[in-house]
Design a protein around this motif. Structure first.
Motif, mmCIF file in Angstrom:
data_model
loop_
_atom_site.group_PDB
_atom_site.id
_atom_site.type_symbol
_atom_site.label_atom_id
_atom_site.label_comp_id
_atom_site.label_asym_id
_atom_site.label_seq_id
_atom_site.Cartn_x
_atom_site.Cartn_y
_atom_site.Cartn_z
ATOM 1 N N HIS A 106 18.203 8.502 1.506
ATOM 2 C CA HIS A 106 18.305 8.574 2.968
ATOM 3 C C HIS A 106 17.110 9.329 3.564
ATOM 4 O O HIS A 106 17.206 9.907 4.652
ATOM 5 C CB HIS A 106 19.627 9.215 3.409
ATOM 6 N N ASN A 124 18.569 3.531 2.355
ATOM 7 C CA ASN A 124 19.299 3.383 3.620
ATOM 8 C C ASN A 124 18.463 2.758 4.729
ATOM 9 O O ASN A 124 18.952 1.892 5.452
ATOM 10 C CB ASN A 124 19.845 4.738 4.069
ATOM 11 N N SER A 125 17.205 3.199 4.883
ATOM 12 C CA SER A 125 16.396 2.658 5.985
ATOM 13 C C SER A 125 16.297 1.135 5.883
ATOM 14 O O SER A 125 16.491 0.417 6.877
ATOM 15 C CB SER A 125 14.997 3.277 5.976
ATOM 16 N N ILE A 128 19.767 -0.535 6.521
ATOM 17 C CA ILE A 128 20.153 -0.484 7.945
ATOM 18 C C ILE A 128 19.341 -1.522 8.726
ATOM 19 O O ILE A 128 19.885 -2.245 9.570
ATOM 20 C CB ILE A 128 19.961 0.945 8.516
ATOM 21 N N ASN A 173 27.032 9.924 11.026
ATOM 22 C CA ASN A 173 26.029 10.208 9.992
ATOM 23 C C ASN A 173 24.693 10.343 10.713
ATOM 24 O O ASN A 173 24.024 9.359 11.023
ATOM 25 C CB ASN A 173 26.008 9.090 8.941
ATOM 26 N N ASN A 176 21.526 8.800 9.042
ATOM 27 C CA ASN A 176 21.398 7.349 9.207
ATOM 28 C C ASN A 176 21.035 6.991 10.647
ATOM 29 O O ASN A 176 20.270 6.062 10.899
ATOM 30 C CB ASN A 176 22.693 6.649 8.784
ATOM 31 N N LEU A 196 24.071 0.121 12.790
ATOM 32 C CA LEU A 196 24.806 1.185 12.084
ATOM 33 C C LEU A 196 26.261 0.797 11.855
ATOM 34 O O LEU A 196 26.820 1.056 10.779
ATOM 35 C CB LEU A 196 24.728 2.502 12.864
ATOM 36 N N TYR A 199 26.291 -1.701 9.074
ATOM 37 C CA TYR A 199 25.993 -1.004 7.808
ATOM 38 C C TYR A 199 27.214 -0.218 7.321
ATOM 39 O O TYR A 199 27.583 -0.297 6.141
ATOM 40 C CB TYR A 199 24.796 -0.074 8.046
ATOM 41 N N ASN A 200 27.856 0.512 8.235
ATOM 42 C CA ASN A 200 29.029 1.303 7.828
ATOM 43 C C ASN A 200 30.140 0.409 7.306
ATOM 44 O O ASN A 200 30.809 0.746 6.317
ATOM 45 C CB ASN A 200 29.548 2.138 9.004
#
Ligand code: GLN
Length: 309
Positions: A106, A124-125, A128, A173, A176, A196, A199-200
């Motif tokens: 992250h 993560n980047s 996302i 988060n 994120n 987001l 993604y979640n």
């Protein structure tokens, strides 16, 4: 449960696996169960499940195999596969890079160094950014379509863990969100909230080790609905980026495309052969399942499964 025999069975002694599982469980106590998502913190370090699928008549599983778990970052290679099928290579790699990162999964610093272009789809980047491009008008529709696509192609029975999603949403988060803001500022994301939320939701898709093995087989073998070129790309990125900054070391120690998630889920693809799925929730300092990687290393070495022969 061992079914049938296979070329690998000659060098595989299930009682040896039991010994490694016992050693892995002991090792798990040196790891850490993440609790930044409250429901992840409810997992027990003793939970361990593993399933090997080395041929259709050579499937072996042991441990808490009925225990479902969320995929978290193990969904990332399948988001990549889905988008490659939808949009093709050129478009997808205008949204995300294919370089390994030496920073954590992250890392904000990595994204800043790269001026907002996400380095790879396994951190993560990158995930996302890709979540922002999944077709569908909201996160729920997008997640359901991805889930249905994967289940239909693989025979898995993934489901959305609503309680985990509520837990994820309850804490937010910030890291994120910061990544998403940097992506948006650089022009790699249109809607921060939509990306987001998508993604979640996709991180909260859940299943058992059996479901995870089925997903792995999608990457291991030819499938009439998936381009071989796309499978090769996903496998290459799992090998080079799937375990974050530890990817290089584990390419040497395991030698298989492998992806981890903070839930303790771990999937290795054995191209042309099969897949191995593990679940053990205690993590090492890179956010990879400690006992899972130990077991994978033992199995791949004992069964000579490395793609590097
Ligand atoms: N949803 C998790 C997060 O963004 C996934 C990360 C992971 O599994 N490494 O924190």
């Amino acid at each position: 449960m061992a079914q049938g025999s296979h070329a690998f069975s000659g060098s595989f002694d299930p009682s040896q696996l039991d010994a490694w599982v016992a050693a892995a469980k002991a090792l798990a106590h040196q790891g850490r169960i993440p609790d930044y998502i409250p429901n992840l913190g409810k997992a027990h370090p003793d939970w361990l499940a593993v399933q090997l699928h080395l041929a259709d008549d050579w499937v072996y599983q042991t441990g808490e195999v009925a225990q479902p778990f969320v995929l978290m970052s193990v969904i990332k290679p399948f988001v990549l596969l889905y988008l490659l099928e939808y949009f093709g290579t050129e478009v997808v790699f205008s949204w995300v890079g294919m370089q390994p990162s030496e920073y954590s999964f992250h890392s904000i610093q990595q994204l800043k160094v790269d001026r907002g272009f996400p380095r790879n789809p396994m951190i993560n980047s990158g995930a996302i950014a890709l979540a922002g491009h999944i077709p569908g008008h909201d996160g729920t529709v997008r997640c359901a379509a991805l889930c249905q696509w994967l289940n239909q192609l693989s025979g898995a029975r993934l489901f959305l863990d609503e309680a985990m999603l509520a837990s994820v949403r309850s804490v937010g988060n910030e890291t994120n969100r910061t990544l998403a803001k940097i992506l948006a500022q650089a022009g790699y994301l249109d809607s921060i909230d939509l990306a987001l939320d998508t993604y979640n939701q996709i991180c909260c898709l859940a299943g058992t080790v059996d479901d995870l093995v089925r997903l792995g087989l999608l990457l291991a073998r030819s499938h009439h609905q998936i381009a071989n070129a796309h499978r090769r790309i996903v496998n290459a990125l799992m090998l080079t980026c799937g375990l974050y900054e530890a990817s290089g070391a584990f390419a040497v120690r395991i030698g298989l495309p492998t992806k981890s998630g903070v839930s303790g889920a771990l999937l290795s693809v054995i191209p042309g052969v099969g897949a191995i799925a593990c679940y053990s929730p205690a993590l090492d300092s890179s956010g990879n399942s400690l006992a899972g990687l130990f077991l994978l290393e033992k199995l791949t070495q004992e069964l000579a499964l490395s793609i590097f022969a």
